[in-house]
Design a protein around this motif. Structure first.
Motif, PDB file in Angstrom:
ATOM      1  N   UNK A 559       1.215  -1.699   0.395  1.00 28.58           N
ATOM      2  CA  UNK A 559      -0.179  -0.007   0.117  1.00 28.58           C
ATOM      3  C   UNK A 559       1.007   0.976   0.074  1.00 28.58           C
ATOM      4  N   UNK A 560       0.550   2.157  -0.548  1.00 30.17           N
ATOM      5  CA  UNK A 560       0.876   4.204  -0.416  1.00 30.17           C
ATOM      6  C   UNK A 560       1.730   4.758   0.664  1.00 30.17           C
ATOM      7  N   UNK A 561       0.271   3.968   1.536  1.00 29.74           N
ATOM      8  CA  UNK A 561       0.399   4.614   2.653  1.00 29.74           C
ATOM      9  C   UNK A 561       1.595   3.625   3.722  1.00 29.74           C
ATOM     10  N   UNK A 562       1.913   3.182   3.120  1.00 28.58           N
ATOM     11  CA  UNK A 562       3.645   2.098   4.028  1.00 28.58           C
ATOM     12  C   UNK A 562       4.568   2.572   3.392  1.00 28.58           C
ATOM     13  N   UNK A 563       5.037   2.607   1.875  1.00 32.20           N
ATOM     14  CA  UNK A 563       5.806   3.433   1.519  1.00 32.20           C
ATOM     15  C   UNK A 563       6.306   4.501   2.129  1.00 32.20           C
ATOM     16  N   UNK A 564       5.146   6.067   2.149  1.00 33.80           N
ATOM     17  CA  UNK A 564       5.855   6.949   2.125  1.00 33.80           C
ATOM     18  C   UNK A 564       5.144   7.113   3.763  1.00 33.80           C
ATOM     19  N   UNK A 565       5.352   6.534   4.419  1.00 28.37           N
ATOM     20  CA  UNK A 565       5.088   6.379   5.976  1.00 28.37           C
ATOM     21  C   UNK A 565       6.455   6.734   6.688  1.00 28.37           C
ATOM     22  N   UNK A 566       6.679   7.742   7.417  1.00 32.65           N
ATOM     23  CA  UNK A 566       8.094   8.160   7.950  1.00 32.65           C
ATOM     24  C   UNK A 566       8.613   7.280   9.324  1.00 32.65           C
ATOM     25  N   UNK A 567       9.642   6.642   9.369  1.00 33.99           N
ATOM     26  CA  UNK A 567      10.269   5.930   9.829  1.00 33.99           C
ATOM     27  C   UNK A 567       9.846   6.097  11.298  1.00 33.99           C
ATOM     28  N   UNK A 568       8.745   4.635  12.278  1.00 33.75           N
ATOM     29  CA  UNK A 568       9.091   4.974  13.860  1.00 33.75           C
ATOM     30  C   UNK A 568       9.666   4.035  14.016  1.00 33.75           C
TER      31      UNK A 568
END
Length: 616
Positions: A559-568
């Motif tokens: 999902x695009x949201x996973x790829x664009x998510x900032x690393x936490x």
């Protein structure tokens, strides 16, 4: 995956093996192997092996240990998995070897009989094992290249003891629990104890990627057969920039898929830990590409994180839907943490500031009936996902000139500390940058370190600090890890992250926290064959998204949201739980880490002393 231990009374004046000690050591590791146990002694009681079994490959009694070779010459006790055992078995059968079981353990025995110590270079997997050669009267021990599986030993000059856990050696009653000042100092500087040191002065870790032998004259020095630094250095020699980005990504994809396929070898279902990050999400997609039709996935959720970017659950559930997994979101509360805390400290084989997340996600996986789970540990180290890959090169550029002037850095640092950097809104670590930031090892330490050396007198007795720093040899140790030193700064940071942080903290935490719940955790991104392939492909192209190779590897896109998510990171709100303050919206802050480190050391030490009293 198992618990192993043994005793070799090699000295002429050494007492015979104490069978009760052998069994006490073994049975302190019951959680590592609830499916069976065994032990064996030579007729003269000079050698004894013991084993706790978690049955993953060959679930029959044919895989029970300690295992004897068909010739009767060799005996083995083994912890881990050999992923290429079927290939090795076929080769050995072609040379006339016959097998009585379907286990990878028997392949190890036959391979050692055929090749001797050189056999370790043929193994792909995670392993720690000991083999006794009856004819030559030699004990052989070996550990996997990354150090995924632990192996510890104590040698008093006449008796050699080994086990999968430091605490288990001590629980046997034959090894002292006196703490090692160098290990205490290392823990407070780095958040974990760097091998080959252990928290117990009498115990050493067999270094990752090495083997040793014990004969009548005593133990040899460990012999290295694998070095992460050497793999990166050799990869740089093979790397060519003429390769197109498309070809590079395809080659990476093939190497990743091959590693995942290897890590699915099992006679029981293999599940996966699933966060909302690229590493675990891509691995689930690759598990599907590798042909696994049914996948059980588990995610942790915390009330403190709900509605914040740190909440893993919503995105993880989206990934689970994308790949059609049977998914569980496991909610962990502060009350459960407090209830589990004594068990966490008891299971923690050496002090660590991490591992709480792995404890609870392993607990959740076992509740779902899993015995094996895939973890995303290793992706950041291999593909440059940590902030250190960005910060360390910049710091080295800024501070290399001051570092070239003798004593300038230490003089400025002492002046800063005398004034107090906090008064000017500067991090106390800024003083460390002035002194250490001009070279990659020093800059990496400042970025990764929990505390600076001059902070230690606040925590430990001055004599412990002095002896500990002297024996720890921190910067010499970091330079040794980088030998042979790769040319690129990227590769140097990857080596330090892999051979220091991941090996001493993440992989060690993965082992004790998973084994506490009788769960085998597999790490396809910490794999020696994948490492060699990645090193030969070179560092990521400039400007490319970190871990793009992994993000775009599954045939069904993330999902695009996973790829664009900032690393936490895979966060747990221990900081707010321990300090009983804060809004819980962030992963453990530095102040919380330091509080947790103090708590862990105190509780761990008290628990160890109590355990030793009970076993003596």
């Amino acid at each position: 995956m198992c618990g192993i231990n043994g005793i070799y009374s090699y000295g002429a004046m050494a007492a015979p093996v104490d069978e009760d000690e052998l069994l006490r050591t073994r049975d302190s590791m019951t959680a590592r192997g609830p499916d069976g146990c065994g032990h064996w002694l030579t007729n003269d009681r000079r050698v004894g092996f013991a084993h706790r079994r978690l049955a993953i490959i060959d679930l029959t009694e044919g895989g029970a240990q300690p295992m004897h070779s068909a010739s009767g010459r060799f005996v083995i006790t083994f912890n881990g998995e050999i992923y290429n055992f079927a290939t090795l078995r076929t080769e050995l059968e072609g040379k006339g070897h016959a097998f009585a079981s379907d286990s990878d353990t028997e392949v190890l025995l036959q391979l050692y009989e055929a090749m001797g110590p050189a056999m370790v270079t043929r193994l792909v997997g995670m392993f720690a094992f000991a083999i006794w050669d009856r004819r030559e009267e030699v004990l052989f021990l070996a550990r996997d290249p990354y150090g995924i599986k632990p192996l510890y030993y104590a040698d008093d000059g006449g008796t050699f003891r080994f086990a999968s856990q430091v605490k288990s050696l001590i629980a046997g009653g034959g090894v002292a629990a006196d703490p090692d000042p160098a290990a205490l100092v290392g823990f407070h500087l780095l958040g974990s104890v760097p091998e080959p040191l252990t928290i117990a002065r009498a115990v050493k870790a067999l270094p990752a990627g090495s083997w040793l032998t014990v004969k009548h004259g005593g133990a040899s020095e460990p012999t290295p057969y694998h070095s992460i630094a050497a793999v990166f250095a050799e990869g740089e020699n093979a790397y060519t920039q003429q390769q197109s980005p498309r070809d590079r990504r395809q080659a990476y994809q093939e190497a990743l898929l091959d590693s995942v396929r290897r890590h699915l070898v099992a006679d029981v279902p293999v599940g996966a830990f699933l966060s909302s990050g690229i590493d675990s999400s891509a691995l689930v997609g690759l598990m599907r590409d590798a042909g696994q039709s049914e996948i059980e996935t588990v995610t942790l959720s915390f009330a403190e994180y709900q509605g914040t970017p740190a909440d893993e659950a919503p995105l993880a559930e989206q990934v689970a839907r994308t790949y059609g997994t049977r998914h569980t979101t496991r909610v962990v509360t502060k009350a459960e943490f407090e209830a589990d805390l004594p068990a966490i400290i008891a299971a923690m084989d050496q002090p660590s500031i991490d591992g709480i997340n792995t404890w609870f996600v392993s607990k959740a996986a076992r509740e779902r009936g899993l015995k094996v789970a895939i973890s995303g540990v290793g992706g950041d180290e291999l593909m440059g996902g940590y902030p250190s890959f960005r910060d360390v090169p910049r710091w080295v550029r800024y501070f290399s000139a001051p570092a070239a002037i003798p004593f300038l850095g230490s003089t400025i640092r002492r002046g800063m500390m005398a004034v107090g950097p906090e008064r000017f809104g500067i991090s106390p670590k800024a003083a460390g940058l002035i002194e250490f930031g001009g070279k990659v090892p020093g800059a990496w330490f400042v970025r990764r370190g929990l505390r600076m050396p001059w902070d230690l007198p606040e925590l430990l007795d001055p004599d412990i600090v002095t002896e500990g720093l002297d024996r720890l040899r921190l910067f010499e140790r970091l330079r040794e890890v980088l030998d042979p030193r790769p040319a690129s700064t990227f590769s140097q940071i990857a080596v330090l992250e892999s051979a220091m942080y991941m090996r001493n903290q993440l992989l060690r935490d993965t082992d004790w926290a998973g084994m506490a719940h009788s769960l085998e955790i597999r790490t396809p991104l910490a794999d020696s064959q994948l490492l060699a392939s990645a090193a030969a492909l070179g560092p990521p192209p400039a400007g490319e998204m970190p871990k793009a190779e992994l993000a775009f590897a599954p045939s069904t896109p993330l999902p695009d949201a996973v790829i664009s998510r900032s690393k936490t990171g895979f966060a747990v709100p221990v900081g707010s739980w321990i300090r009983n303050a804060g809004d819980g919206a962030k992963a453990l802050p530095m102040a919380g880490m330091r509080d947790w480190a103090r708590h862990v050391q105190g509780a761990w030490t008290r628990g160890l002393e109590t355990s030793q009293v009970r076993t003596r």
